[in-house]
Design a protein around this motif. Sequence first.
Motif, short mmCIF file in Angstrom:
data_model
loop_
_atom_site.label_atom_id
_atom_site.label_comp_id
_atom_site.label_asym_id
_atom_site.label_seq_id
_atom_site.Cartn_x
_atom_site.Cartn_y
_atom_site.Cartn_z
N ILE A 82 0.84 -1.21 0.00
CA ILE A 82 0.00 0.00 0.00
C ILE A 82 0.87 1.25 0.00
O ILE A 82 0.60 2.22 -0.72
N ILE A 83 1.94 1.23 0.81
CA ILE A 83 2.86 2.37 0.85
C ILE A 83 3.52 2.57 -0.51
O ILE A 83 3.65 3.71 -1.00
N ILE A 84 3.94 1.47 -1.13
CA ILE A 84 4.58 1.55 -2.45
C ILE A 84 3.62 2.14 -3.48
O ILE A 84 4.00 3.00 -4.28
N LEU A 85 2.37 1.68 -3.46
CA LEU A 85 1.38 2.20 -4.40
C LEU A 85 1.13 3.69 -4.18
O LEU A 85 0.97 4.45 -5.14
N ALA A 86 1.10 4.10 -2.92
CA ALA A 86 0.90 5.52 -2.61
C ALA A 86 2.06 6.36 -3.15
O ALA A 86 1.84 7.45 -3.73
N ILE A 87 3.29 5.86 -2.99
CA ILE A 87 4.47 6.58 -3.49
C ILE A 87 4.41 6.69 -5.02
O ILE A 87 4.67 7.76 -5.59
N LEU A 88 4.06 5.58 -5.68
CA LEU A 88 3.98 5.59 -7.14
C LEU A 88 2.87 6.53 -7.63
O LEU A 88 3.01 7.18 -8.67
N ALA A 89 1.76 6.59 -6.89
CA ALA A 89 0.68 7.50 -7.26
C ALA A 89 1.15 8.95 -7.20
O ALA A 89 0.85 9.75 -8.09
N VAL A 90 1.91 9.29 -6.15
CA VAL A 90 2.45 10.64 -6.03
C VAL A 90 3.45 10.92 -7.16
O VAL A 90 3.45 12.00 -7.76
N LEU A 91 4.28 9.93 -7.48
CA LEU A 91 5.26 10.10 -8.56
C LEU A 91 4.59 10.36 -9.89
O LEU A 91 5.13 11.10 -10.73
N SER A 92 3.42 9.74 -10.11
CA SER A 92 2.73 9.93 -11.38
C SER A 92 2.26 11.37 -11.56
O SER A 92 2.03 11.82 -12.69
N LEU A 93 2.12 12.11 -10.46
CA LEU A 93 1.67 13.50 -10.54
C LEU A 93 2.82 14.50 -10.52
O LEU A 93 2.60 15.69 -10.75
N LEU A 94 4.05 14.03 -10.25
CA LEU A 94 5.19 14.95 -10.19
C LEU A 94 5.41 15.71 -11.50
O LEU A 94 5.70 16.92 -11.47
N PRO A 95 5.34 15.05 -12.68
CA PRO A 95 5.52 15.82 -13.92
C PRO A 95 4.52 16.97 -14.05
O PRO A 95 4.85 18.03 -14.57
N VAL A 96 3.31 16.76 -13.57
CA VAL A 96 2.29 17.81 -13.63
C VAL A 96 2.70 18.99 -12.74
O VAL A 96 2.60 20.16 -13.14
N LEU A 97 3.16 18.69 -11.53
CA LEU A 97 3.57 19.74 -10.60
C LEU A 97 4.76 20.52 -11.13
O LEU A 97 4.80 21.76 -11.05
N PHE A 98 5.74 19.80 -11.69
CA PHE A 98 6.91 20.47 -12.27
C PHE A 98 6.50 21.36 -13.44
O PHE A 98 7.01 22.47 -13.61
N LYS A 99 5.59 20.87 -14.26
CA LYS A 99 5.13 21.64 -15.41
C LYS A 99 4.46 22.93 -14.97
O LYS A 99 4.67 24.00 -15.54
#
Length: 284
Positions: free
Chosen positions: A259-276
Amino acid sequence: MAATIGDRENAQDSVRSRKTNVSESTMFTQLKTREPKAQENSSTRSFVLLALIFIGALVTLGIVYLNFPKLEEHEKQYIRLPRDIEDAKKLGNILSLYKEKYFYQVLGGVFITYIFLQSFAIPGSIFLSILSGFLFPFPLALFLVCLCSATGASFCYLLSYLVGRRLVQKYIPDRVADWQSHVNRHKEHLLNYLIFLRITPFLPNWFINIASPVIDVPLLPFFIGTFVGVAPPSFVAIQAGTTLHQLTSSGDAVSSTSIIILAILAVLSLLPVLFKKKLGAKFD
């Protein structure tokens, strides 16, 4: 005399006006009565077409079953869609006996069955994910599950586009309208948003599949987002499949660590959006 002629003309105009109003009122009433009938006929046609497609898919499954290697009588009872982890164990035991000699038949059977479940939003694909981890090498199992998930979800998308748009808008309009607003806010980074939704449990996969064509989510980012987004949860299920006989329920496949790994990956999937967004704000 002139007044009499004028009165007659006014009376005739009044009669014509009343006739026109009656005619327009009649046409409006007819249109109102036709509209529900037209909608009812359209819904009926949608159900009939969907039923025909479903029957065609069942025939395809039957062909796959008939082309499977000849089974012993006591084995046939276990060749069915797994409804729980015990069914998955029994099916896995039978398929593992035939896997070495009939590898492609077993692989094809899992592939077609998985797509069937996803296409018609039928529960049970989690057990096939676990089963894939038990039967096949990990890289192949992960690619197989991601491909089946994306393909089956795309078929479900197309079915909804062809016959389900009216039904979706009729039966779950509030949920569709709510998701429409979310999609509109994330339109510029729709692919990342879809990946995030597939990783997280915020929206059920069946809802994403049938609602996406209704709110005009393009098919290509839908397919890619599904393929990439289902990889992390599929990783967990396939990893659990390597210890299939130790599982007592599908819930055993999910641990606090996963569950922790999935949560981390979910956050990572949004990082490009935040950087953009940050880069855009900086240059603006």
